[in-house]
Design a protein around this motif. Structure first.
Motif, PDB file in Angstrom:
ATOM      1  N   GLY A  31       0.786  -1.222   0.000  1.00 25.39           N
ATOM      2  CA  GLY A  31       0.000   0.000   0.000  1.00 25.39           C
ATOM      3  C   GLY A  31       0.820   1.274   0.000  1.00 25.39           C
ATOM      4  N   TYR A  32       2.126   1.163  -0.203  1.00 24.18           N
ATOM      5  CA  TYR A  32       3.030   2.300  -0.257  1.00 24.18           C
ATOM      6  C   TYR A  32       3.720   2.337  -1.617  1.00 24.18           C
ATOM      7  CZ  TYR A  32       2.749   2.940   4.808  1.00 24.18           C
ATOM      8  OH  TYR A  32       2.302   3.175   6.084  1.00 24.18           O
ATOM      9  N   ALA A  33       4.192   3.512  -1.995  1.00 24.33           N
ATOM     10  CA  ALA A  33       5.013   3.681  -3.186  1.00 24.33           C
ATOM     11  C   ALA A  33       6.309   4.335  -2.761  1.00 24.33           C
ATOM     12  CB  ALA A  33       4.303   4.550  -4.215  1.00 24.33           C
ATOM     13  N   ALA A  34       7.402   3.926  -3.399  1.00 23.88           N
ATOM     14  CA  ALA A  34       8.706   4.498  -3.098  1.00 23.88           C
ATOM     15  C   ALA A  34       9.363   4.946  -4.396  1.00 23.88           C
ATOM     16  CB  ALA A  34       9.590   3.476  -2.396  1.00 23.88           C
ATOM     17  N   VAL A  35      10.073   6.065  -4.321  1.00 26.51           N
ATOM     18  CA  VAL A  35      10.809   6.618  -5.455  1.00 26.51           C
ATOM     19  C   VAL A  35      12.258   6.775  -5.025  1.00 26.51           C
ATOM     20  CG1 VAL A  35      10.976   8.556  -7.060  1.00 26.51           C
ATOM     21  CG2 VAL A  35       8.743   7.885  -6.178  1.00 26.51           C
ATOM     22  N   ARG A  36      13.176   6.404  -5.923  1.00 23.84           N
ATOM     23  CA  ARG A  36      14.599   6.553  -5.615  1.00 23.84           C
ATOM     24  C   ARG A  36      15.358   7.021  -6.851  1.00 23.84           C
ATOM     25  NH1 ARG A  36      16.666   0.238  -5.294  1.00 23.84           N
ATOM     26  NH2 ARG A  36      16.562  -0.166  -7.532  1.00 23.84           N
ATOM     27  N   ASP A  37      16.551   7.505  -6.626  1.00 25.98           N
ATOM     28  CA  ASP A  37      17.467   7.902  -7.694  1.00 25.98           C
ATOM     29  C   ASP A  37      18.150   6.633  -8.193  1.00 25.98           C
ATOM     30  OD1 ASP A  37      19.604   8.837  -9.247  1.00 25.98           O
ATOM     31  OD2 ASP A  37      20.151  10.397  -7.828  1.00 25.98           O
ATOM     32  N   SER A  38      18.062   6.370  -9.481  1.00 21.57           N
ATOM     33  CA  SER A  38      18.639   5.135 -10.011  1.00 21.57           C
ATOM     34  C   SER A  38      20.158   5.090  -9.862  1.00 21.57           C
ATOM     35  CB  SER A  38      18.255   4.944 -11.478  1.00 21.57           C
ATOM     36  OG  SER A  38      18.802   5.978 -12.269  1.00 21.57           O
ATOM     37  N   LYS A  39      20.813   6.238  -9.742  1.00 24.95           N
ATOM     38  CA  LYS A  39      22.264   6.269  -9.570  1.00 24.95           C
ATOM     39  C   LYS A  39      22.680   5.911  -8.150  1.00 24.95           C
ATOM     40  CE  LYS A  39      22.725  10.560 -10.743  1.00 24.95           C
ATOM     41  NZ  LYS A  39      21.351  10.966 -10.800  1.00 24.95           N
ATOM     42  N   ASP A  40      21.728   5.954  -7.225  1.00 22.06           N
ATOM     43  CA  ASP A  40      22.024   5.706  -5.808  1.00 22.06           C
ATOM     44  C   ASP A  40      20.962   4.774  -5.211  1.00 22.06           C
ATOM     45  OD1 ASP A  40      23.086   5.835  -3.274  1.00 22.06           O
ATOM     46  OD2 ASP A  40      22.388   7.881  -2.876  1.00 22.06           O
ATOM     47  N   PRO A  41      20.902   3.527  -5.679  1.00 24.63           N
ATOM     48  CA  PRO A  41      19.834   2.634  -5.236  1.00 24.63           C
ATOM     49  C   PRO A  41      19.829   2.339  -3.742  1.00 24.63           C
ATOM     50  CG  PRO A  41      21.447   1.434  -6.544  1.00 24.63           C
ATOM     51  CD  PRO A  41      21.805   2.882  -6.633  1.00 24.63           C
ATOM     52  N   GLU A  42      20.945   2.502  -3.068  1.00 22.51           N
ATOM     53  CA  GLU A  42      21.001   2.268  -1.621  1.00 22.51           C
ATOM     54  C   GLU A  42      20.744   3.554  -0.833  1.00 22.51           C
ATOM     55  OE1 GLU A  42      21.107  -0.812  -0.538  1.00 22.51           O
ATOM     56  OE2 GLU A  42      21.259  -1.416  -2.627  1.00 22.51           O
ATOM     57  N   GLY A  43      20.611   4.655  -1.545  1.00 23.01           N
ATOM     58  CA  GLY A  43      20.423   5.950  -0.897  1.00 23.01           C
ATOM     59  C   GLY A  43      18.993   6.168  -0.422  1.00 23.01           C
ATOM     60  N   PRO A  44      18.667   7.411  -0.098  1.00 21.29           N
ATOM     61  CA  PRO A  44      17.333   7.718   0.436  1.00 21.29           C
ATOM     62  C   PRO A  44      16.231   7.474  -0.581  1.00 21.29           C
ATOM     63  CG  PRO A  44      18.548   9.736  -0.013  1.00 21.29           C
ATOM     64  CD  PRO A  44      19.496   8.604  -0.236  1.00 21.29           C
ATOM     65  N   LYS A  45      15.045   7.212  -0.052  1.00 24.20           N
ATOM     66  CA  LYS A  45      13.867   6.970  -0.876  1.00 24.20           C
ATOM     67  C   LYS A  45      12.727   7.849  -0.386  1.00 24.20           C
ATOM     68  CE  LYS A  45      15.536   2.308  -1.210  1.00 24.20           C
ATOM     69  NZ  LYS A  45      16.865   2.726  -0.791  1.00 24.20           N
ATOM     70  N   LEU A  46      11.944   8.344  -1.316  1.00 22.93           N
ATOM     71  CA  LEU A  46      10.718   9.051  -0.978  1.00 22.93           C
ATOM     72  C   LEU A  46       9.637   7.985  -0.887  1.00 22.93           C
ATOM     73  CD1 LEU A  46       8.993  11.625  -0.626  1.00 22.93           C
ATOM     74  CD2 LEU A  46       8.754  11.650  -3.118  1.00 22.93           C
ATOM     75  N   ILE A  47       9.047   7.803   0.290  1.00 20.92           N
ATOM     76  CA  ILE A  47       8.029   6.763   0.504  1.00 20.92           C
ATOM     77  C   ILE A  47       6.715   7.436   0.881  1.00 20.92           C
ATOM     78  CG2 ILE A  47       7.376   4.735   1.852  1.00 20.92           C
ATOM     79  CD1 ILE A  47      10.386   4.191   2.228  1.00 20.92           C
ATOM     80  N   LEU A  48       5.674   7.116   0.122  1.00 25.66           N
ATOM     81  CA  LEU A  48       4.349   7.701   0.335  1.00 25.66           C
ATOM     82  C   LEU A  48       3.296   6.615   0.432  1.00 25.66           C
ATOM     83  CD1 LEU A  48       4.604  10.465  -2.414  1.00 25.66           C
ATOM     84  CD2 LEU A  48       4.734  10.845   0.045  1.00 25.66           C
ATOM     85  N   GLU A  49       2.292   6.840   1.282  1.00 21.30           N
ATOM     86  CA  GLU A  49       1.142   5.940   1.315  1.00 21.30           C
ATOM     87  C   GLU A  49       0.389   6.069  -0.002  1.00 21.30           C
ATOM     88  OE1 GLU A  49      -0.762   5.179   5.410  1.00 21.30           O
ATOM     89  OE2 GLU A  49      -0.307   7.336   5.311  1.00 21.30           O
ATOM     90  N   GLY A  50      -0.349   5.036  -0.369  1.00 21.90           N
ATOM     91  CA  GLY A  50      -1.050   4.996  -1.649  1.00 21.90           C
ATOM     92  C   GLY A  50      -1.819   6.254  -2.012  1.00 21.90           C
ATOM     93  N   PRO A  51      -2.733   6.761  -1.152  1.00 24.43           N
ATOM     94  CA  PRO A  51      -3.489   7.966  -1.506  1.00 24.43           C
ATOM     95  C   PRO A  51      -2.597   9.197  -1.689  1.00 24.43           C
ATOM     96  CG  PRO A  51      -4.580   6.800   0.276  1.00 24.43           C
ATOM     97  CD  PRO A  51      -3.244   6.138   0.082  1.00 24.43           C
ATOM     98  N   ALA A  52      -1.563   9.328  -0.873  1.00 23.50           N
ATOM     99  CA  ALA A  52      -0.643  10.456  -1.024  1.00 23.50           C
ATOM    100  C   ALA A  52       0.138  10.331  -2.336  1.00 23.50           C
ATOM    101  CB  ALA A  52       0.312  10.530   0.160  1.00 23.50           C
ATOM    102  N   TRP A  53       0.523   9.096  -2.693  1.00 17.48           N
ATOM    103  CA  TRP A  53       1.219   8.873  -3.964  1.00 17.48           C
ATOM    104  C   TRP A  53       0.315   9.260  -5.130  1.00 17.48           C
ATOM    105  CZ3 TRP A  53       5.269   8.798  -6.725  1.00 17.48           C
ATOM    106  CH2 TRP A  53       5.250   8.250  -8.006  1.00 17.48           C
ATOM    107  N   GLN A  54      -0.953   8.877  -5.070  1.00 18.36           N
ATOM    108  CA  GLN A  54      -1.876   9.216  -6.158  1.00 18.36           C
ATOM    109  C   GLN A  54      -2.007  10.730  -6.320  1.00 18.36           C
ATOM    110  OE1 GLN A  54      -3.088   7.110  -8.358  1.00 18.36           O
ATOM    111  NE2 GLN A  54      -2.113   5.410  -7.305  1.00 18.36           N
ATOM    112  N   ARG A  55      -2.119  11.457  -5.212  1.00 13.51           N
ATOM    113  CA  ARG A  55      -2.198  12.922  -5.289  1.00 13.51           C
ATOM    114  C   ARG A  55      -0.912  13.513  -5.850  1.00 13.51           C
ATOM    115  NH1 ARG A  55      -4.585  11.982  -0.307  1.00 13.51           N
ATOM    116  NH2 ARG A  55      -2.691  12.611   0.796  1.00 13.51           N
TER     117      ARG A  55
END
Length: 66
Positions: A31-55
């Motif tokens: 129920g979550y979505a995560a976005v990351r920089d492909s150059k830094d796969p072990e680095g920080p991720k933006l993680i949002l709950e489903g409704p927040a991701w949709q918005r």
């Protein structure tokens, strides 16, 4: 509880530049979505709950951050 994205299946964004290193990747889990920089796969991720991701996704497509 936020899911563990360490074993998630990541997909490159269709909006990412194919000829440069400016790429983002997206994964979904529990129920979550995560976005990351492909150059830094072990680095920080933006993680949002489903409704927040949709918005957020709707705002991106509408050009709110251009």
């Amino acid at each position: 509880m936020i899911p563990d994205f360490s074993r998630a299946s990541w997909m490159k964004s269709t909006r990412s530049q194919q000829t440069t290193d400016q790429c983002v990747e997206l994964a979904g889990a529990g129920g979550y979505a995560a976005v990351r920089d492909s150059k830094d796969p072990e680095g920080p991720k933006l993680i949002l709950e489903g409704p927040a991701w949709q918005r957020f996704r709707h705002q991106i497509k509408a050009g709110a951050f251009d």
